[in-house]
Design a protein around this motif. Sequence first.
Motif, PDB file in Angstrom:
ATOM      1  N   ARG A 121       0.937  -1.209  -0.046  1.00  0.00           N
ATOM      2  CA  ARG A 121       0.138  -0.068   0.005  1.00  0.00           C
ATOM      3  C   ARG A 121       0.736   1.080  -0.002  1.00  0.00           C
ATOM      4  N   GLU A 122       1.959   1.209   0.727  1.00  0.00           N
ATOM      5  CA  GLU A 122       2.975   2.440   0.793  1.00  0.00           C
ATOM      6  C   GLU A 122       3.386   2.700  -0.681  1.00  0.00           C
ATOM      7  N   GLN A 123       3.951   1.678  -1.318  1.00  0.00           N
ATOM      8  CA  GLN A 123       4.538   1.655  -2.681  1.00  0.00           C
ATOM      9  C   GLN A 123       3.584   2.272  -3.567  1.00  0.00           C
ATOM     10  N   ASP A 124       2.465   1.872  -3.596  1.00  0.00           N
ATOM     11  CA  ASP A 124       1.207   2.193  -4.372  1.00  0.00           C
ATOM     12  C   ASP A 124       0.812   3.579  -4.243  1.00  0.00           C
ATOM     13  N   GLU A 125       0.709   4.066  -2.891  1.00  0.00           N
ATOM     14  CA  GLU A 125      -0.087   5.257  -2.524  1.00  0.00           C
ATOM     15  C   GLU A 125       0.984   6.460  -2.226  1.00  0.00           C
ATOM     16  N   ILE A 126       2.212   5.812  -2.077  1.00  0.00           N
ATOM     17  CA  ILE A 126       3.378   7.149  -1.629  1.00  0.00           C
ATOM     18  C   ILE A 126       4.429   7.028  -2.534  1.00  0.00           C
ATOM     19  N   LEU A 127       5.047   5.956  -2.798  1.00  0.00           N
ATOM     20  CA  LEU A 127       6.245   5.834  -3.368  1.00  0.00           C
ATOM     21  C   LEU A 127       6.124   6.139  -4.909  1.00  0.00           C
ATOM     22  N   PHE A 128       5.014   5.479  -5.248  1.00  0.00           N
ATOM     23  CA  PHE A 128       4.847   5.521  -7.017  1.00  0.00           C
ATOM     24  C   PHE A 128       3.932   6.849  -7.511  1.00  0.00           C
ATOM     25  N   LYS A 129       3.475   7.451  -6.396  1.00  0.00           N
ATOM     26  CA  LYS A 129       2.529   8.906  -6.531  1.00  0.00           C
ATOM     27  C   LYS A 129       3.320   9.942  -6.156  1.00  0.00           C
ATOM     28  N   SER A 130       4.668   9.743  -5.802  1.00  0.00           N
ATOM     29  CA  SER A 130       5.395  10.925  -5.197  1.00  0.00           C
ATOM     30  C   SER A 130       6.263  11.611  -6.361  1.00  0.00           C
ATOM     31  N   TRP A 131       6.783  12.629  -6.502  1.00  0.00           N
ATOM     32  CA  TRP A 131       7.915  13.175  -7.278  1.00  0.00           C
ATOM     33  C   TRP A 131       9.021  12.973  -6.361  1.00  0.00           C
ATOM     34  N   LEU A 132      10.025  12.167  -7.141  1.00  0.00           N
ATOM     35  CA  LEU A 132      11.222  11.690  -6.404  1.00  0.00           C
ATOM     36  C   LEU A 132      12.401  12.403  -7.250  1.00  0.00           C
ATOM     37  N   TYR A 133      13.497  12.666  -6.447  1.00  0.00           N
ATOM     38  CA  TYR A 133      14.732  13.293  -7.024  1.00  0.00           C
ATOM     39  C   TYR A 133      15.398  11.714  -7.601  1.00  0.00           C
ATOM     40  N   ALA A 144       6.382   5.269 -20.032  1.00  0.00           N
ATOM     41  CA  ALA A 144       7.094   6.355 -19.560  1.00  0.00           C
ATOM     42  C   ALA A 144       6.557   7.110 -18.314  1.00  0.00           C
ATOM     43  N   CYS A 145       7.558   7.529 -17.328  1.00  0.00           N
ATOM     44  CA  CYS A 145       7.050   8.094 -16.091  1.00  0.00           C
ATOM     45  C   CYS A 145       6.958   9.728 -16.486  1.00  0.00           C
ATOM     46  N   ARG A 146       6.338  10.567 -15.594  1.00  0.00           N
ATOM     47  CA  ARG A 146       6.332  11.820 -15.766  1.00  0.00           C
ATOM     48  C   ARG A 146       7.677  12.386 -15.278  1.00  0.00           C
ATOM     49  N   CYS A 147       8.285  13.323 -16.034  1.00  0.00           N
ATOM     50  CA  CYS A 147       9.654  13.854 -15.581  1.00  0.00           C
ATOM     51  C   CYS A 147       9.848  15.421 -15.810  1.00  0.00           C
ATOM     52  N   THR A 148      10.418  15.808 -14.581  1.00  0.00           N
ATOM     53  CA  THR A 148      10.740  17.345 -14.871  1.00  0.00           C
ATOM     54  C   THR A 148      12.068  17.584 -14.296  1.00  0.00           C
ATOM     55  N   ASN A 202       7.952  10.872 -11.477  1.00  0.00           N
ATOM     56  CA  ASN A 202       6.789  10.418 -10.916  1.00  0.00           C
ATOM     57  C   ASN A 202       6.175   9.375 -11.801  1.00  0.00           C
ATOM     58  N   CYS A 203       5.855   8.252 -11.055  1.00  0.00           N
ATOM     59  CA  CYS A 203       5.207   7.213 -11.850  1.00  0.00           C
ATOM     60  C   CYS A 203       3.442   7.410 -12.015  1.00  0.00           C
ATOM     61  N   ASP A 204       3.265   8.289 -11.562  1.00  0.00           N
ATOM     62  CA  ASP A 204       1.607   8.631 -11.456  1.00  0.00           C
ATOM     63  C   ASP A 204       1.207   9.462 -12.659  1.00  0.00           C
ATOM     64  N   PRO A 205       0.599   8.914 -13.648  1.00  0.00           N
ATOM     65  CA  PRO A 205       0.271   9.781 -14.719  1.00  0.00           C
ATOM     66  C   PRO A 205      -0.651  10.976 -14.443  1.00  0.00           C
ATOM     67  N   ALA A 206      -1.346  10.780 -13.362  1.00  0.00           N
ATOM     68  CA  ALA A 206      -2.097  11.736 -12.722  1.00  0.00           C
ATOM     69  C   ALA A 206      -1.949  12.769 -11.781  1.00  0.00           C
ATOM     70  N   ALA A 207      -0.458  12.648 -11.633  1.00  0.00           N
ATOM     71  CA  ALA A 207       0.184  13.521 -10.416  1.00  0.00           C
ATOM     72  C   ALA A 207       0.065  15.135 -11.165  1.00  0.00           C
ATOM     73  N   ALA A 208      -0.099  15.787  -9.957  1.00  0.00           N
ATOM     74  CA  ALA A 208      -0.259  17.228 -10.247  1.00  0.00           C
ATOM     75  C   ALA A 208       1.232  17.725 -10.614  1.00  0.00           C
ATOM     76  N   PRO A 209       1.542  18.918 -11.419  1.00  0.00           N
ATOM     77  CA  PRO A 209       2.782  19.430 -11.835  1.00  0.00           C
ATOM     78  C   PRO A 209       3.467  19.957 -10.708  1.00  0.00           C
ATOM     79  N   PHE A 210       4.798  19.678 -10.820  1.00  0.00           N
ATOM     80  CA  PHE A 210       5.886  19.675  -9.571  1.00  0.00           C
ATOM     81  C   PHE A 210       6.230  21.228  -9.675  1.00  0.00           C
TER      82      PHE A 210
END
Length: 247
Positions: free
Chosen positions: A43-55, A149-153, A162-170
Amino acid sequence: MTVTATEVDDTPARLAEETSAQRSRPGFSMPTYFYRSHRVFRREQDEILFKSWLYAGHVSQIANAGDYFLFDLGEDSIVVVRGVDGDIHALMNICRHRGSRFCSQPEGSCQTFVCPYHGWVYELDGTLKAARSMDGIAGFDPSAYALKACRCTVFEGLIFVNCDPAAAPFERALRTIEPALRPYDLPTARVAHRRNYAVEANWKLALENYLECYHCATAHRAYAKRHTLEAPGDQVAGDNARMLARA
């Protein structure tokens, strides 16, 4: 390697019960369940790690077209690569044919990505360039089988994914720290040395230890003399206010 017993009687109902009980006890540490449950970890992977913007890394690591490095996230692998157009892409390291990892080296440079299992070839932006013997398959459309592809900025030379395609822009959040970062001229920086440390612990333990400095006065006495973090906030509020006023 240290082996820790895990919860074997885990269910969604157990997770809901433990979560409700923990929320009713603010200020207390979490019970061992949250550190040993496979259900919690997933659950942590799905809801936190894979939905967060990570360096993921710095632009200097992929200075030229074709340069790439791998960024591991949980059990997954992400290829961060600079395309021929200069853009940076974050591609899931999974061939669209049978799921083999097409990139095994931690870093390098190439003109295309070739899966070692069945030879599918991908451009640096992830589009499928060649799929051996697939032209005889009725209805096969190469454009439908680009790499995921992942989101990338990129901000001040720092690459975030960010692995979440629906993630808000960072970018909007990053702009709030831009004045503090600008003096360091990070886009022109270089990585001088890098070392990874494997911590044999649940990831929350490392994060919790980092986020509190209650232990600093006893565990890091020399370090604690250089800052106010080890003292209760109300005792150093004046010091912090004066520091921020000067900054």
